[in-house]
Write a protein that holds these residues in place. Structure first.
Motif, PDB file in Angstrom:
ATOM      1  N   GLY A 173      -1.274  30.974  61.685  1.00 38.30           N
ATOM      2  CA  GLY A 173      -0.778  29.710  62.204  1.00 38.30           C
ATOM      3  C   GLY A 173      -1.430  28.535  61.495  1.00 38.30           C
ATOM      4  O   GLY A 173      -2.161  28.703  60.517  1.00 38.30           O
ATOM      5  N   ASP A 174      -1.193  27.353  61.987  1.00 38.16           N
ATOM      6  CA  ASP A 174      -1.759  26.151  61.377  1.00 38.16           C
ATOM      7  C   ASP A 174      -3.279  26.131  61.452  1.00 38.16           C
ATOM      8  O   ASP A 174      -3.946  25.631  60.529  1.00 38.16           O
ATOM      9  CB  ASP A 174      -1.209  24.907  62.068  1.00 38.16           C
ATOM     10  N   ALA A 221       3.459  30.998  60.261  1.00 38.21           N
ATOM     11  CA  ALA A 221       4.149  29.953  61.021  1.00 38.21           C
ATOM     12  C   ALA A 221       4.906  29.032  60.069  1.00 38.21           C
ATOM     13  O   ALA A 221       4.370  28.618  59.032  1.00 38.21           O
ATOM     14  CB  ALA A 221       3.137  29.161  61.844  1.00 38.21           C
ATOM     15  N   PRO A 222       6.156  28.682  60.379  1.00 34.27           N
ATOM     16  CA  PRO A 222       6.941  27.803  59.493  1.00 34.27           C
ATOM     17  C   PRO A 222       6.271  26.450  59.255  1.00 34.27           C
ATOM     18  O   PRO A 222       6.515  25.810  58.224  1.00 34.27           O
ATOM     19  CB  PRO A 222       8.271  27.640  60.247  1.00 34.27           C
ATOM     20  N   SER A 223       5.435  26.018  60.197  1.00 38.19           N
ATOM     21  CA  SER A 223       4.780  24.712  60.058  1.00 38.19           C
ATOM     22  C   SER A 223       3.601  24.740  59.095  1.00 38.19           C
ATOM     23  O   SER A 223       3.087  23.680  58.709  1.00 38.19           O
ATOM     24  CB  SER A 223       4.302  24.229  61.430  1.00 38.19           C
ATOM     25  N   LEU A 224       3.178  25.938  58.689  1.00 32.88           N
ATOM     26  CA  LEU A 224       2.036  26.040  57.765  1.00 32.88           C
ATOM     27  C   LEU A 224       2.541  25.864  56.341  1.00 32.88           C
ATOM     28  O   LEU A 224       3.088  26.794  55.731  1.00 32.88           O
ATOM     29  CB  LEU A 224       1.340  27.388  57.923  1.00 32.88           C
ATOM     30  N   ARG A 225       2.334  24.684  55.787  1.00 33.32           N
ATOM     31  CA  ARG A 225       2.865  24.383  54.456  1.00 33.32           C
ATOM     32  C   ARG A 225       1.799  24.009  53.437  1.00 33.32           C
ATOM     33  O   ARG A 225       2.077  23.999  52.242  1.00 33.32           O
ATOM     34  CB  ARG A 225       3.882  23.238  54.566  1.00 33.32           C
ATOM     35  N   ASP A 226       0.590  23.698  53.898  1.00 34.57           N
ATOM     36  CA  ASP A 226      -0.441  23.257  52.952  1.00 34.57           C
ATOM     37  C   ASP A 226      -1.371  24.384  52.524  1.00 34.57           C
ATOM     38  O   ASP A 226      -2.231  24.179  51.664  1.00 34.57           O
ATOM     39  CB  ASP A 226      -1.262  22.121  53.564  1.00 34.57           C
TER      40      ASP A 226
END
Length: 268
Positions: A173-174, A221-226
């Motif tokens: 996750g983030d 998690a789709p929100s983990l982009r960095d």
């Protein structure tokens, strides 16, 4: 000159062959990447060419050694105890296990599992050195601990934290990473902080990477982009596909700084 021998450089992928006298003194070297022969004494040119000829290809050049760059001069004057480049993957864990790590059998088992994961990731990263990448293992980050691997190549600089997947499902996750039914760990937060620290120390952007070894499945998690989440054996293929941003002299200059202990111990 009779008795000249051709020997490869100490680390694979460096692209050099050294020509040595029987007493071990180097008289010339052939840089296969630059396709250039550097001869220390002009009167030895013909003898050097004779022993190197089977290895030559294309349009090679020959002459005196080029003037070393500022980065090369810094590397040449670096004391061995301040050079991180010889570190093996999991160097600190190897030392702790060899000399009796505290914490009992369960702690040693976790360390051996972590060591195996770090060695697997490190072995893949080391293969990239044949393609003009450079890697430093076990980088000290005061206040954070050790960064497992720092990779420098044409696509940029990458800070890698290795996580054993234990043949279980891993959820990233983030902020937290969970393997199987284990306790969630703050690996995504940690690697972000480590990458930021490395970026300040090297004055260059650094991408945070989590390397998950032997996980049965990885869910991100789709929100983990960095943060990049990668797995051997596709780890190196993914990194090769990143668009290039650094030229070879930039890679070498960053590697020279990264291998110096003082670069990291002075960074807070």
């Amino acid at each position: 000159m009779p008795g000249l021998k051709v020997l490869p450089s100490g680390r694979p992928g460096r692209g050099r062959l050294y020509v040595n006298r029987p007493d071990g003194l180097t008289v010339a070297w052939y840089d296969r990447q630059a396709n250039r022969i550097s001869v220390l004494a002009d009167d030895q040119r013909e003898a050097v060419l004779a022993v190197l000829r089977p290895y030559l290809s294309g349009d090679w050049t020959i002459g005196p050694p080029p003037v070393p760059s500022r980065a090369e001069l810094r590397r040449l004057h670096l004391p061995p105890d301040q050079d991180l480049a010889p570190n093996r993957p999991g160097e600190a864990l190897l030392g702790e296990l060899a000399y009796g790590a505290p914490g009992g059998g369960r702690a040693r088992h976790r360390m051996r599992r972590q060591l195996a994961a770090s060695q697997r990731t490190g072995a893949e990263l080391d293969l990239l050195e044949a393609e003009d990448w450079r890697v430093v293992h076990d980088v000290p980050l005061p206040g954070l601990g050790l960064l497992d691997h720092l990779l420098i190549g044409p696509p940029g600089v990458f800070a890698l934290r290795t996580v054993p997947g234990r043949r279980q499902r891993a959820q990233v996750g983030d902020l937290l990473l969970t393997v199987g039914r284990g306790t969630p760990a703050p690996d995504p937060r940690w690697i972000r902080g480590a990458a930021a620290r490395a970026s300040r120390a090297l004055a260059s952007p650094v991408t945070p990477v989590l390397s998950l070894t032997d996980a049965s499945r990885v869910e991100v998690a789709p929100s983990l982009r960095d943060v990049l989440v990668l797995q051997p054996p596709t780890l190196t293929a993914t990194l090769r596909a990143v668009p290039p941003t650094l030229k070879p002299p930039d890679v070498e200059a960053l590697f020279t700084a990264a291998r110096m202990t003082s670069t990291w111990l002075g960074e807070r």
